[in-house]
Design an enzyme around this catalytic site. Structure first.
Site, PDB file in Angstrom:
ATOM      1  N   ASP A 172      -2.246  -4.909   0.046  1.00 13.80           N
ATOM      2  CA  ASP A 172      -1.818  -6.173   0.647  1.00 13.80           C
ATOM      3  C   ASP A 172      -2.600  -6.547   1.897  1.00 13.80           C
ATOM      4  OD1 ASP A 172      -0.669  -4.103   2.111  1.00 13.80           O
ATOM      5  OD2 ASP A 172       1.390  -4.823   1.900  1.00 13.80           O
ATOM      6  N   GLN A 185       0.819  -1.211   0.000  1.00 12.00           N
ATOM      7  CA  GLN A 185       0.000   0.000   0.000  1.00 12.00           C
ATOM      8  C   GLN A 185       0.857   1.266   0.000  1.00 12.00           C
ATOM      9  OE1 GLN A 185      -3.004  -1.463   3.276  1.00 12.00           O
ATOM     10  NE2 GLN A 185      -3.993   0.061   2.001  1.00 12.00           N
TER      11      GLN A 185
END
Length: 476
Positions: free
Chosen positions: A237, A71
């Protein structure tokens, strides 16, 4: 058998899993490494993905693909779709001052933090994309001027798999968009006013897709892949890991990887003005309040290196020392810290005496320090009204016997440990199967065996850690 592929493009590596769309059974897999550092040329990700796809036997027989990615990473593209500069990753802390400035611009102290939390569900810290864009505008104005579009790592890889070149083809999902600092979990919309405040203008942003909405198809030859497979929207993720483990409302996932993550699936959005809990979205239409620490599995790596032992011996040593390590405390801020927000801090060792000056006490103090940081996160999430039904322990750090056995004592709750797996890639594969099958909910894959660890709580460990943690301040 219908096959689907899931990708995990993480900080350290790229993993590809090929699974049976109906049962989730693993058919084959591949991986490739990413370069170290807190800024990376995105070309390294595409090269690693191509290598991992090849190692996994290719995608010619795969019906759908989705990408889970780290991210917050800032990927800037020019008008022709070329990368402007290396991507700044989530663990790059150079934008710490930008975060402080952005908060203050919405009001002093608590007022500014509350304004950000109410607007987008989070309070800026150096990890979030919005702060990196402010840093870029201030420190690299020429690169900022060239930037026509901004996307995230998983967005960029999905775009590359689709063989797209136009900026209007960029897509993302709620889970990853919620970690930018300019997309609201409360309204499910971008906040261009906040983006313009940070960057001075509003570049092209990826279109936000629904949880199972098609993002197009894989282009023939894209990153070495055969064409034709459906593309899922992908996700960040943390949302992918929750999907991979089939987390439901009330389930808490503790992931010990490069970062330490405590998250829970919730049916309502969160807004924490302290900034401890980030109010992210998940990959299913729910929410994912989350706490992240910068220092997790690499605390174990560093301690093992310091003691000159492997991880198995580190674990054995830690389990021979007493609970609380005789008062020895490791504050594991080895790369600064995100939660608490101390980006310029360093690690610290307190309570060193003749009695604690041995490898076993240091090994246990390192494991306990790592777990105490996660326990603080669990407590913060629960304080926002999120019930804690079950706690799952995953990630590379969960392979440590010491971590598994000490976690329930430090956290104060039983811990469930699924078999080691690539849960981010698995979540992406499950999303791909959902895109393929359609419907309002993801397919149900049979549960794997889970090991349960229980221990008597040791609250004095966290109490001692809190005393020391609060003595640790940022360097000037």
């Amino acid at each position: 058998m219908t096959l689907v592929a899931g990708v995990d493009s993480s900080t350290q590596s790229c993993k590809v899993v090929i699974r049976d769309a109906e049962t989730g059974a693993l058919v084959r897999e591949g991986r490739a490494s990413h370069p170290d550092g807190t800024e990376v040329d995105p070309a390294a990700w595409s090269a690693a993905l191509e290598t991992a796809i090849d190692a996994a036997g290719g995608l010619s027989d795969v019906a759908a693909v989705a990408v889970g990615g780290q991210q917050h990473g800032m990927v800037c593209l020019d008008a022709e779709g070329e990368v402007v500069r290396p991507a700044l990753l989530w663990n790059d802390t150079r934008s710490a001052q930008a975060a402080t400035d952005l908060i203050a611009e919405l009001g002093p102290g608590e007022t500014g933090r509350r304004a950000w939390a109410d607007a987008v569900g989070l309070v800026p810290v150096a990890s979030f994309t919005v702060t990196k864009l402010r840093w870029l505008a201030e420190h690299e104005p020429a690169n900022a001027e060239r930037t026509a579009a901004v996307c995230l790592p998983h967005d960029w890889l999905t775009w590359k798999l689709a063989g797209a070149s136009g900026l209007d083809a960029l897509v993302t999902d709620r889970g990853d968009a919620s970690g930018t600092g300019y997309w609201s979990t409360h309204t499910n919309e971008y906040r261009p006013d906040l983006l313009e405040r940070a960057f001075g203008r509003t570049p092209v942003l990826p279109r936000v897709l629904g949880p199972a909405e098609q993002a197009g198809t894989v282009a023939g030859g894209a990153l070495g892949a055969a064409g034709g497979a459906l593309l899922g929207p992908g996700t960040g993720d943390n949302a992918a890991a929750a999907l991979g483990i089939n987390a439901e409302p009330g389930d808490v996932v503790l992931s010990i990887g490069t970062s330490g993550v405590v998250s829970t699936v919730s049916s309502t959005p969160s807004a924490d003005p302290s900034g401890t809990v980030a109010g992210f979205a998940d990959a299913t239409g729910n929410y994912l309040p989350l706490v992240v620490t910068l220092n997790a599995a690499r605390v174990l790596d560093a301690t093992a290196r310091l003691l000159g032992v492997d991880h198995e011996e580190l674990s054995r040593l830690a389990l021979t020392a007493p609970a609380g390590s005789g008062g020895l405390v490791v504050v594991p801020y080895l790369e600064g810290e995100r939660t608490p927000d101390r980006p310029r801090s360093t690690g610290a060792l307190h309570g060193l005496t003749l009695a604690t000056s041995d490898p076993a006490h240091l090994a246990r103090a390192a494991v306990e320090g790592l777990l105490c940081g996660l326990a603080d996160g669990l407590e913060a999430i629960a304080a926002l009204g999120n019930p804690v039904r079950r706690v799952f322990l995953v990630g590379g750090g969960a392979r440590s016997e010491a971590v598994r056995r000490l976690a329930p004592a430090v956290l104060g709750v039983p811990v469930l440990v699924p078999p080691p797996g690539e849960y981010v890639a698995d979540g992406a594969a499950r999303q791909a199967a959902w895109v393929l099958a359609g419907g309002s909910t993801p397919p149900v894959w049979p549960a794997t065996s889970i090991e349960v660890f229980e221990a008597d709580p040791v609250p004095f460990v966290r109490e001692r850690y809190a005393e020391v943690r609060d003595m640790t301040a940022d360097r000037v």
